[in-house]
Design an enzyme around this catalytic site. Structure first.
Site, PDB file in Angstrom:
ATOM      1  N   HIS A 174      -6.668   5.853   4.015  1.00 47.37           N
ATOM      2  CA  HIS A 174      -6.808   7.090   3.244  1.00 47.37           C
ATOM      3  C   HIS A 174      -5.575   7.400   2.407  1.00 47.37           C
ATOM      4  O   HIS A 174      -5.524   8.456   1.776  1.00 47.37           O
ATOM      5  CB  HIS A 174      -7.089   8.260   4.194  1.00 47.37           C
ATOM      6  N   ARG A 175      -4.599   6.498   2.411  1.00 52.14           N
ATOM      7  CA  ARG A 175      -3.397   6.778   1.621  1.00 52.14           C
ATOM      8  C   ARG A 175      -3.722   6.848   0.136  1.00 52.14           C
ATOM      9  O   ARG A 175      -3.131   7.638  -0.608  1.00 52.14           O
ATOM     10  CB  ARG A 175      -2.330   5.720   1.895  1.00 52.14           C
ATOM     11  N   ALA A 176      -4.652   6.021  -0.322  1.00 56.44           N
ATOM     12  CA  ALA A 176      -5.012   6.035  -1.739  1.00 56.44           C
ATOM     13  C   ALA A 176      -5.533   7.406  -2.161  1.00 56.44           C
ATOM     14  O   ALA A 176      -5.170   7.914  -3.237  1.00 56.44           O
ATOM     15  CB  ALA A 176      -6.062   4.954  -2.023  1.00 56.44           C
ATOM     16  N   ASP A 232       0.815  -1.211   0.000  1.00 58.88           N
ATOM     17  CA  ASP A 232       0.000   0.000   0.000  1.00 58.88           C
ATOM     18  C   ASP A 232       0.851   1.265   0.000  1.00 58.88           C
ATOM     19  O   ASP A 232       0.402   2.322  -0.442  1.00 58.88           O
ATOM     20  CB  ASP A 232      -0.919  -0.003   1.232  1.00 58.88           C
TER      21      ASP A 232
END
Length: 674
Positions: A283-285, A202
């Site tokens: 929420h990294r995406a 991720d």
């Protein structure tokens, strides 16, 4: 100003690559914004992955760096300079140098990557000094890791931390150093050799899946270009020089434009919607998609991000983060409709759900001894319907249920020194093979830790009589290496193949779970084995093997039918474990028992269930290994908890078939050998 006189290798032009537009775009966006967060390239060998990375570095313009700085700091940029350059004033000597490309091999140690003690300074001056590692050498450049999935996870963690923050923080051996480490991290891997764990996957900003081209004309064009390059590299490079210069100029323009690109509020909503629809965790995406969209807009010379920019870059941001939505999971009823119906005798025992709807609801559970009596009568009725040992034609071979993606099975570090090979459990090793993790003054073998020995001796060099020797080392200074390595495990499946497993087609789901774990075992280089018990006895369907193909074939052909000789299955498992530990004492076994815990056939004159519990207790006493019982009983008003009782006798843990469907079995195996 001096110019670097380091000879540059001849590299295939980046602009001449054919058929890998997504790969080129992902790399170019990192050239526009090096702090984007790294790119992962997944695909088969021979698809120009390393050629593209080296071509990108060659295409980028030479950079201006402080002449004597190991981190290639940019003159005049105090905000991103190392402590030494920041404190030396304004007019520092400068040089022109190509963008550095640093290869990190899978055998790289943490010391070499992050930096370590400078031995020369420690010996000459008697004080600790820092020697930069590969991350320092790659500052303002590119770090390339081929087969990154084979690199130790803790090193990948360190690299991703630095790639995201732009700095490397080193706290070790009495040294505290922070230096700039702004680089483009490029990792390549072949998914067939195993994946990165999700936490690391991720953290890569972009992911590109590459494969060989199928179009005949495109493949011919690749061959012709490669032959032309090898026949006359200079002429080929000159022919593509204009295209290279055009890309180089476009990158520089995009870098200048990037800080001014804007993103409208309504497009933030669009970005969050795309990430939510992909079921991306966390929420990294969302954050990465914003950064990537800004970089793409700058690359396209857009003053503001457009919806088209977002939609075009979203696949590269979400490719490795997209998860299967819960509503798309196949229900047991859907699975039953796709499978062939069992014989009539099993239909009478466990009719389909459609028939159940027309029947009256089951009575409330009886109390006390009546409950056990009813359960025994139920087992006897099942035995009459499934006496397959008397009539082999009554056996049923169920198909394999839908496999699921297995979560990473990582075992806790083993304190016992073991030998072997594999990729799952991290353990200490008493051999000279493995990753050097620390040193010890306790001497057992001749694996000398030179660095630690010199560190121990360095502070005393001035007080010792050298007698012309460069370093004086005394016996108390000598240190040996403590090594770690990864080894495989032995996973033994003990499967209840009696007639009761045909009820509600439970074997379909059980086979699907076993297949998923077998696929994971292949990637981690585990050994697997399989024991099945039914009728009057148990048999070894699959001796310990590394061949997952054999295991899958065995799983497909495994029939269901007959009584439940649980004790015989446990005895057979004990035999397999004993033999395997004699051959390979370094292996770490784990036994997964898939059963409802019921027994109606004994090997001796004892009651079947009591006999099974006695054998389970003996197993717990004899082997210090992990046992997992997966309860395959259909939970409802009549649930007797026999599998839980079996787990207690084994000293193991019990999970239900429902938890098995949501990968909870894999979560359990993850810590099985703690």
């Amino acid at each position: 100003m001096e110019k670097s006189n380091k000879q540059r290798r001849v590299v295939y032009p980046f602009a001449a690559l054919a058929g890998q537009e997504e790969l080129q775009l992902g790399l170019l966006l990192h050239a526009v914004n090096p702090c984007l967060g790294g790119i992962l390239i997944r695909g088969e060998k021979g698809t120009a992955k390393s050629t593209a990375v080296r071509g990108l570095a060659e295409m980028l313009p030479d950079m201006l760096a402080v002449a004597d700085c190991p981190y290639h700091c940019e003159p005049g940029n105090k905000g991103k300079a190392c402590d030494d350059c920041r404190n030396r004033g304004e007019n520092l000597p400068a040089r022109v140098m190509p963008v550095p490309v640093v290869d990190i091999p899978v055998s790289a140690t943490e010391d070499r990557v992050v930096g370590s003690l400078d031995f020369e300074q420690a010996i000459k001056a008697g004080h600790r000094a820092f020697l930069p590692g590969l991350m320092g050498e790659a500052n303002r450049g590119i770090i390339y890791i081929d087969e990154i999935n084979l690199l130790d996870d803790h090193i990948v963690d360190v690299l991703l931390d630095a790639a995201g923050s732009g700095i490397n923080v080193v706290e070790r051996e009495g040294i505290s150093v922070t230096h700039p480490a702004e680089f483009i991290l490029v990792g390549t891997m072949n998914p067939e050799e195993g994946d990165l764990r999700p936490q690391l996957l991720d953290r890569f900003a972009l992911c590109v899946d590459v494969q060989g081209l199928l179009d005949r004309q495109a493949r011919v064009e690749i061959i012709k270009r490669r032959e032309a390059f090898e026949d006359n590299p200079g002429e080929f490079i000159a022919a593509w020089q204009a295209k290279q210069a055009e890309l180089r100029e476009k990158v520089m323009t995009a870098r200048t434009l990037l800080p001014t690109v804007t993103l409208a509020d309504e497009l933030y909503t669009k970005i969050s919607q795309l990430c939510a629809e992909s079921f991306a965790a966390g929420h990294r995406a969302d954050i990465i998609l914003v950064r990537a969209a800004l970089a793409l807009a700058a690359w396209r010379s857009h003053p503001a991000v457009t919806e088209e920019d977002i939609l075009d870059i979203a696949p590269l941001v979400l490719a490795h983060r997209r998860r299967q939505p819960p509503e798309e999971s196949e229900t047991p009823q859907q699975q039953e409709q796709e499978q062939p119906e069992p014989p009539d005798d099993q239909n009478e025992e466990s009719p389909p759900d459609e028939q159940d709807k027309d029947k009256q609801p089951p009575p409330p559970p009886p109390e006390g001894e009546q409950e056990e009596e009813q359960e025994e009568n139920k087992d006897q009725d099942q035995d009459k319907d499934n006496n397959s040992e008397a009539n082999p034609a009554m056996e049923v071979v169920f198909s394999i249920g839908k496999p699921f993606t297995v979560k990473r099975i990582s075992m806790d570090k083993d304190r016992q020194a073991r030998r072997g090979s594999g990729r799952r459990s991290r353990t200490k090793t008493d051999s000279s093979v493995g990753r050097y993790v620390k040193s010890t003054s306790h001497r057992e073998r001749d694996d000398l830790a030179i660095d630690a020995t010199i560190r121990a001796a360095a502070p005393f060099q001035r007080s010792r009589k050298t007698n012309g020797m460069a370093v004086v080392i005394e016996t108390g200074d000598i240190r040996e290496k403590v090594r770690e390595k990864r080894i495989g495990n032995f996973m033994l499946f003990v499967v209840d193949a009696s007639g009761s497993m045909g009820a509600k087609q439970r074997m379909i789901e059980t086979k699907g779970a076993i297949l998923s774990l077998l696929q994971d075992a292949y990637q981690k280089r585990d050994k697997v084995g399989m024991v099945a018990f039914k009728g009057e006895q148990a048999e070894v369907l699959l001796p310990p093997t590394n061949s997952v193909e054999l295991a899958q074939k065995c799983l497909v052909e495994m029939p269901v039918g007959g009584k439940t000789p649980l004790a015989a299955g446990l005895v057979k498992a004990r035999e397999v474990i004993r033999q395997q530990l004699k051959r390979s004492p370094h292996m770490r076994p784990i036994v997964v028992i898939l059963s409802d815990g019921k027994a109606n056939v004994a090997m001796a004159k004892d009651k079947p269930l009591a006999e099974a519990h006695r054998v389970a207790d003996n197993l717990r006493e004899e082997f210090n290994i992990k046992y997992i019982v997966v309860d395959t009983e259909q939970k409802g008003l009549l649930s007797f908890g026999k599998a839980q009782e079996l787990a207690v006798w084994l000293g193991g843990e019990c999970y239900t078939i429902e938890q098995l469907k949501v990968d909870s079995l894999v979560d359990l195996v993850r810590g099985a050998l703690a």
